[in-house]
Enzyme design. Structure first.
Site, short mmCIF file in Angstrom:
data_model
loop_
_atom_site.label_atom_id
_atom_site.label_comp_id
_atom_site.label_asym_id
_atom_site.label_seq_id
_atom_site.Cartn_x
_atom_site.Cartn_y
_atom_site.Cartn_z
CB SER A 50 0.53 -3.29 -2.11
OG SER A 50 1.58 -3.61 -1.22
CG ASP A 355 7.47 -0.59 -6.11
OD1 ASP A 355 7.90 -1.42 -5.29
OD2 ASP A 355 6.28 -0.26 -6.18
CG HIS A 358 4.92 -3.19 -4.08
ND1 HIS A 358 4.92 -1.82 -4.24
CD2 HIS A 358 4.04 -3.45 -3.08
CE1 HIS A 358 4.07 -1.27 -3.39
NE2 HIS A 358 3.53 -2.23 -2.65
#
Ligand SMILES: *[C@@H]1O[C@H](CO)[C@@H](O)[C@H](O)[C@H]1NC(C)=O
Ligand SMILES: *[C@@H]1O[C@H](CO)[C@@H](O)[C@H](O)[C@H]1NC(C)=O
Ligand SMILES: *[C@@H]1O[C@H](CO)[C@@H](O)[C@H](O)[C@H]1NC(C)=O
Ligand SMILES: *[C@@H]1O[C@H](CO)[C@@H](O)[C@H](O)[C@H]1NC(C)=O
Ligand SMILES: *[C@@H]1O[C@H](CO)[C@@H](O)[C@H](O)[C@H]1NC(C)=O
Length: 392
Positions: A50, A355, A358
């Protein structure tokens, strides 16, 4: 003429010599300096998780919803941040478009590169994949085999011509491209969440790194020559780890010490592996990039870099770190009969963690600005010169 013997004359001669010498050495070195031109990367090929996913996960599973993407794209942009990721800043550096995801079947254009990264990807085959667990099925070996397919099929498509040909990279871009990597964090996370001890996760590191190396070698054998390899960040500073392992020992900054030590060991082994690759393949440039140190500096000295509340999630809910596994950024939670939307904090531009897992665009930009200079690279090569093997 007599050689000057008077001390005064000797001193002045020495001074002249000292003033002239740096000039002389600069002249001698200049051909080498000139040899170090900026690289002309026509494309970027990225593999990872990610930290560099620009749409792979979103193409397969639930895409991130608003306020993801708000800061830069003003809409969810299939990335796990409020804006751009480091890979986006890398593409911008070379005047290349943002990378589209290999897995995205809609409106994609791969003429200047492609992204195989998906959120929740690991290097090793994970035990539990989505939806029967949290990890992406597209672990590194699969990303590599997607690259193999892409390399050959893209050329078939070019040969056929027509509508799709222009969306594929030219064959000559493959050896000239920049190959970027940011993966490993989820291998450590998988171990921690499987309730392995710190020692057990730590002991799995050499195997994880070997599997990373094996993929890099395979990509090299397909003709790649410029590798830009990020190490893993301080996972023990992220709210999803801080919340799950709240009883672990903390360092002075408030990050989990044992978890960060495992990340550091991963980075030590990764650096060794990259050195080995450099020795084994002298015709390629392998740059190891110390993301860890730059990210850690955001947690250790946030004010110095213009940030605040580094351990607190900007877009989350509850507890010391404004993070809960019950609801993530963009979701809603019902508390005391009232529906609460989990949205962005007021100033994501001064926040580190977006979040809970991240980073914000502001943090990504900060890290990018630091690493692109080469100050955190081994060898100390700036991003723009990542096709070279040495810094001089
Ligand atoms: C694909 O991307 C290239 C490079 O950015 C661009 O020149 C080209 O116009 C794009 N093609 C389409 C169909 O959008
Ligand atoms: C890990 O331990 C916690 C607490 O004991 C438990 O709730 C969780 O199910 C365990 N996870 C796994 C993957 O075994
Ligand atoms: C991980 O293993 C290495 C090598 O055995 C060791 O030096 C290091 O202290 C270990 N770290 C942790 C956190 O267990
Ligand atoms: C929910 O209600 C309880 C009991 O009245 C109260 O202690 C708590 O602060 C409330 N939580 C929120 C988020 O309002
Ligand atoms: C915590 O997350 C909420 C969204 O649920 C946000 O509004 C708030 O500003 C965040 N708190 C901090 C201190 O960032």
């Amino acid at each position: 003429m007599k050689f000057p013997t008077k001390p005064k004359q000797a001193v002045s001669l020495l001074l002249i010599f000292m003033l002239v010498l740096p000039h002389a050495s600069a002249t001698i070195l200049s051909p080498v300096v000139h040899a170090q031109k900026n690289c002309d990367f026509p494309a970027i090929f990225n593999l990872g998780d990610s930290n560099s996913d620009t749409g792979g996960y979103a193409a397969c599973f639930d895409p991130p919803t608003s306020p993801y993407g708000d800061t830069y794209f003003h809409m969810p942009a299939r990335r796990f941040s409020d804006g751009r990721l480091m890979i986006d800043f890398i593409a911008e550096t070379f005047g290349l478009p943002f990378l589209h995801a290999y897995l995205d079947s809609l409106g994609t254009n791969f003429s200047r590169g492609i992204n195989f990264a998906t959120a929740a990807s690991t290097i090793r085959l994970p035990d539990r994949i989505i939806p029967n667990g949290g990890f992406s099925p597209f672990y590194l070996d699969l990303q590599y085999s997607q690259f193999v397919q892409f390399k050959s099929r893209s050329q078939l498509i070019r040969e056929r011509g027509g509508l799709f040909a222009s969306l594929m990279p030219k064959e000559e871009y493959f050896p000239k491209a920049l190959y970027t990597f940011d993966i490993g964090q989820n291998d450590l996370g998988e171990g921690f969440f499987a309730n392995l001890t710190i020692e057990e996760v730590n002991a799995s590191v050499p195997d994880i790194v070997n599997k990373f190396s094996a993929n890099i070698k395979n990509i090299y054998r397909l003709g790649a020559r410029s590798f830009w390899i990020h190490n893993t960040g301080p996972i023990g500073c992220l709210p999803y780890i801080l919340t799950a392992f709240s009883s672990a020992e903390k360092d002075s900054v408030g990050c989990l010490k044992p978890h960060n030590e495992v990340a550091q060991y991963f980075n030590l082994k990764l650096k060794e592996a990259v050195t080995q690759l450099r020795n084994e393949f002298p015709s390629a440039a392998f740059t190891y990039v110390d993301i860890y140190s730059v990210k850690y500096s955001l947690f250790a000295e946030p004010q110095k870099h213009g940030f605040e509340l580094p351990l607190v999630t900007c877009c989350g809910y509850g507890g010391q770190y404004n993070f809960s596994t019950e609801v993530i950024c963009g979701g809603t939670i019902t508390v005391n009969g009232t529906k609460i939307f989990v949205g962005s904090c007021e100033r994501p531009s001064v926040r580190v963690v977006w979040d809970g897992i991240h980073y914000t665009e502001a943090a990504n930009k900060f890290v990018f600005d630091q690493i692109s200079t080469g100050s955190f690279s081994d060898p100390p090569i700036p991003l723009k010169r990542a096709c070279h093997r040495t810094s001089n």
